[in-house]
Design a protein around this motif. Structure first.
Motif, PDB file in Angstrom:
ATOM      1  N   LEU A  14       0.632  -1.152  -0.040  1.00 30.18           N
ATOM      2  CA  LEU A  14       0.102   0.105  -0.036  1.00 30.18           C
ATOM      3  C   LEU A  14       0.823   1.067  -0.045  1.00 30.18           C
ATOM      4  O   LEU A  14       0.724   2.319  -0.672  1.00 30.18           O
ATOM      5  CB  LEU A  14      -0.944  -0.063   1.088  1.00 30.18           C
ATOM      6  CG  LEU A  14      -1.784   1.177   1.373  1.00 30.18           C
ATOM      7  CD1 LEU A  14      -2.683   1.408   0.373  1.00 30.18           C
ATOM      8  CD2 LEU A  14      -2.388   1.227   2.629  1.00 30.18           C
ATOM      9  N   ILE A  15       1.880   1.338   0.696  1.00 31.07           N
ATOM     10  CA  ILE A  15       2.630   2.474   1.012  1.00 31.07           C
ATOM     11  C   ILE A  15       3.686   2.630  -0.370  1.00 31.07           C
ATOM     12  O   ILE A  15       3.524   3.577  -0.881  1.00 31.07           O
ATOM     13  CB  ILE A  15       3.810   2.264   2.112  1.00 31.07           C
ATOM     14  CG1 ILE A  15       2.925   2.216   3.532  1.00 31.07           C
ATOM     15  CG2 ILE A  15       4.759   3.287   2.236  1.00 31.07           C
ATOM     16  CD1 ILE A  15       3.735   2.005   4.656  1.00 31.07           C
ATOM     17  N   ASN A  16       4.073   1.805  -0.888  1.00 29.78           N
ATOM     18  CA  ASN A  16       4.770   1.549  -2.150  1.00 29.78           C
ATOM     19  C   ASN A  16       3.699   2.331  -3.309  1.00 29.78           C
ATOM     20  O   ASN A  16       3.958   3.206  -4.189  1.00 29.78           O
ATOM     21  CB  ASN A  16       5.499   0.337  -2.558  1.00 29.78           C
ATOM     22  CG  ASN A  16       6.198   0.046  -1.694  1.00 29.78           C
ATOM     23  OD1 ASN A  16       6.862   0.872  -0.925  1.00 29.78           O
ATOM     24  ND2 ASN A  16       7.029  -1.162  -1.704  1.00 29.78           N
ATOM     25  N   GLU A  17       2.469   1.641  -3.342  1.00 29.89           N
ATOM     26  CA  GLU A  17       1.599   2.253  -4.225  1.00 29.89           C
ATOM     27  C   GLU A  17       1.273   3.806  -4.143  1.00 29.89           C
ATOM     28  O   GLU A  17       1.028   4.382  -5.058  1.00 29.89           O
ATOM     29  CB  GLU A  17       0.290   1.576  -3.934  1.00 29.89           C
ATOM     30  CG  GLU A  17       0.355  -0.085  -4.782  1.00 29.89           C
ATOM     31  CD  GLU A  17      -0.832  -0.675  -4.642  1.00 29.89           C
ATOM     32  OE1 GLU A  17      -1.755  -0.304  -4.101  1.00 29.89           O
ATOM     33  OE2 GLU A  17      -0.720  -2.248  -5.369  1.00 29.89           O
ATOM     34  N   MET A  18       1.290   4.170  -2.901  1.00 32.14           N
ATOM     35  CA  MET A  18       1.198   5.602  -2.755  1.00 32.14           C
ATOM     36  C   MET A  18       2.421   6.578  -3.148  1.00 32.14           C
ATOM     37  O   MET A  18       2.339   7.569  -3.021  1.00 32.14           O
ATOM     38  CB  MET A  18       0.893   5.971  -1.245  1.00 32.14           C
ATOM     39  CG  MET A  18      -0.448   5.192  -0.769  1.00 32.14           C
ATOM     40  SD  MET A  18      -0.758   5.502   1.088  1.00 32.14           S
ATOM     41  CE  MET A  18      -0.588   7.169   1.275  1.00 32.14           C
ATOM     42  N   GLY A  19       3.472   5.993  -3.553  1.00 30.90           N
ATOM     43  CA  GLY A  19       4.781   6.369  -3.924  1.00 30.90           C
ATOM     44  C   GLY A  19       5.415   6.988  -2.641  1.00 30.90           C
ATOM     45  O   GLY A  19       6.265   7.861  -2.671  1.00 30.90           O
ATOM     46  N   LEU A  20       5.041   6.093  -1.531  1.00 32.70           N
ATOM     47  CA  LEU A  20       6.129   6.589  -0.267  1.00 32.70           C
ATOM     48  C   LEU A  20       6.793   5.173   0.098  1.00 32.70           C
ATOM     49  O   LEU A  20       6.508   4.236   0.027  1.00 32.70           O
ATOM     50  CB  LEU A  20       4.993   6.834   1.092  1.00 32.70           C
ATOM     51  CG  LEU A  20       3.771   8.049   0.921  1.00 32.70           C
ATOM     52  CD1 LEU A  20       3.335   7.926   2.227  1.00 32.70           C
ATOM     53  CD2 LEU A  20       4.714   9.151   0.481  1.00 32.70           C
ATOM     54  N   TYR A  21       8.108   5.570   0.356  1.00 30.49           N
ATOM     55  CA  TYR A  21       9.138   4.425   0.617  1.00 30.49           C
ATOM     56  C   TYR A  21      10.087   5.046   2.031  1.00 30.49           C
ATOM     57  O   TYR A  21       9.655   5.973   2.417  1.00 30.49           O
ATOM     58  CB  TYR A  21      10.135   4.401  -0.367  1.00 30.49           C
ATOM     59  CG  TYR A  21       9.432   3.918  -1.741  1.00 30.49           C
ATOM     60  CD1 TYR A  21       9.428   2.736  -2.186  1.00 30.49           C
ATOM     61  CD2 TYR A  21       8.903   4.965  -2.420  1.00 30.49           C
ATOM     62  CE1 TYR A  21       8.570   2.344  -3.305  1.00 30.49           C
ATOM     63  CE2 TYR A  21       8.298   4.828  -3.770  1.00 30.49           C
ATOM     64  CZ  TYR A  21       8.186   3.331  -4.191  1.00 30.49           C
ATOM     65  OH  TYR A  21       7.608   3.101  -5.320  1.00 30.49           O
ATOM     66  N   GLU A  22      10.323   3.799   2.490  1.00 31.95           N
ATOM     67  CA  GLU A  22      11.187   3.718   3.641  1.00 31.95           C
ATOM     68  C   GLU A  22      10.276   4.664   4.829  1.00 31.95           C
ATOM     69  O   GLU A  22      10.773   5.638   5.610  1.00 31.95           O
ATOM     70  CB  GLU A  22      12.420   4.632   3.510  1.00 31.95           C
ATOM     71  CG  GLU A  22      13.282   3.993   2.485  1.00 31.95           C
ATOM     72  CD  GLU A  22      14.611   4.869   2.410  1.00 31.95           C
ATOM     73  OE1 GLU A  22      14.816   5.824   2.719  1.00 31.95           O
ATOM     74  OE2 GLU A  22      15.306   4.325   1.249  1.00 31.95           O
ATOM     75  N   PHE A  23       9.062   4.329   5.163  1.00 31.32           N
ATOM     76  CA  PHE A  23       8.395   4.731   6.133  1.00 31.32           C
ATOM     77  C   PHE A  23       8.535   4.178   7.337  1.00 31.32           C
ATOM     78  O   PHE A  23       8.703   2.877   7.650  1.00 31.32           O
ATOM     79  CB  PHE A  23       6.773   4.325   5.567  1.00 31.32           C
ATOM     80  CG  PHE A  23       5.857   4.764   6.538  1.00 31.32           C
ATOM     81  CD1 PHE A  23       5.074   6.059   6.476  1.00 31.32           C
ATOM     82  CD2 PHE A  23       5.278   3.910   7.919  1.00 31.32           C
ATOM     83  CE1 PHE A  23       4.367   6.454   7.503  1.00 31.32           C
ATOM     84  CE2 PHE A  23       4.517   4.728   8.712  1.00 31.32           C
ATOM     85  CZ  PHE A  23       3.975   5.899   8.528  1.00 31.32           C
ATOM     86  N   ASN A  24       8.664   5.139   8.373  1.00 29.06           N
ATOM     87  CA  ASN A  24       9.050   4.747   9.697  1.00 29.06           C
ATOM     88  C   ASN A  24       8.159   5.494  10.815  1.00 29.06           C
ATOM     89  O   ASN A  24       8.088   6.837  10.564  1.00 29.06           O
ATOM     90  CB  ASN A  24      10.443   5.049   9.757  1.00 29.06           C
ATOM     91  CG  ASN A  24      11.204   3.834   9.479  1.00 29.06           C
ATOM     92  OD1 ASN A  24      11.159   2.761   9.867  1.00 29.06           O
ATOM     93  ND2 ASN A  24      12.433   4.503   8.426  1.00 29.06           N
ATOM     94  N   LEU A  25       7.493   4.851  11.696  1.00 28.57           N
ATOM     95  CA  LEU A  25       6.828   5.639  12.793  1.00 28.57           C
ATOM     96  C   LEU A  25       7.405   5.093  14.112  1.00 28.57           C
ATOM     97  O   LEU A  25       7.023   3.699  14.371  1.00 28.57           O
ATOM     98  CB  LEU A  25       5.399   5.438  12.413  1.00 28.57           C
ATOM     99  CG  LEU A  25       4.540   5.954  13.540  1.00 28.57           C
ATOM    100  CD1 LEU A  25       4.771   7.376  13.764  1.00 28.57           C
ATOM    101  CD2 LEU A  25       3.000   5.579  13.418  1.00 28.57           C
ATOM    102  N   PHE A  26       7.928   5.640  15.005  1.00 24.54           N
ATOM    103  CA  PHE A  26       8.449   5.367  16.131  1.00 24.54           C
ATOM    104  C   PHE A  26       8.704   6.291  17.206  1.00 24.54           C
ATOM    105  O   PHE A  26       8.869   7.673  16.737  1.00 24.54           O
ATOM    106  CB  PHE A  26       9.999   4.463  15.911  1.00 24.54           C
ATOM    107  CG  PHE A  26      11.066   5.290  15.258  1.00 24.54           C
ATOM    108  CD1 PHE A  26      11.845   6.050  16.333  1.00 24.54           C
ATOM    109  CD2 PHE A  26      11.200   5.942  14.125  1.00 24.54           C
ATOM    110  CE1 PHE A  26      12.766   6.820  15.780  1.00 24.54           C
ATOM    111  CE2 PHE A  26      11.972   6.694  13.688  1.00 24.54           C
ATOM    112  CZ  PHE A  26      12.793   7.404  14.415  1.00 24.54           C
TER     113      PHE A  26
END
Length: 102
Positions: A14-26
């Motif tokens: 899903l994230i890759n389809e949105m054009g977002l990569y290397e997503f981190n939440l911490f």
């Protein structure tokens, strides 16, 4: 294949389809500070929103014509302990993540 593995892979797709990569939440859960980072591989409009458990917006940021790396630390210390929601809207969809403040 385990359910956790499947959920992880599905979120990545899903994230890759949105054009977002290397997503981190911490860290998540957190005592107040949440760090978010991601990369947008192409120019797009993004909206980052944090909502409380009854849907009230407590943070909103519009990133117009955004491309590149994004990093931000959200300080939720002044809010009550509980569950919050991070939404990232893009031209190609919406990402939803639960934030746990304890």
């Amino acid at each position: 294949i385990s359910l956790i593995s499947c959920e992880s892979e599905c979120v990545s797709v899903l994230i890759n389809e949105m054009g977002l990569y290397e997503f981190n939440l911490f860290p998540n859960p957190s005592k107040g500070i949440f760090n978010i980072s991601f990369s947008s591989m192409y120019l797009q409009d993004l909206k980052i929103t944090i909502l409380n458990s009854i849907g009230e917006i407590i943070y909103i940021e519009d990133l117009l014509n955004f491309q590149g790396n994004y990093k931000y630390s959200f300080n939720l210390n002044q809010y009550s302990k509980g569950i919050y929601f991070l939404e990232i809207d893009s031209d190609n969809g919406q990402l939803n993540k639960k934030l746990i403040l304890h």
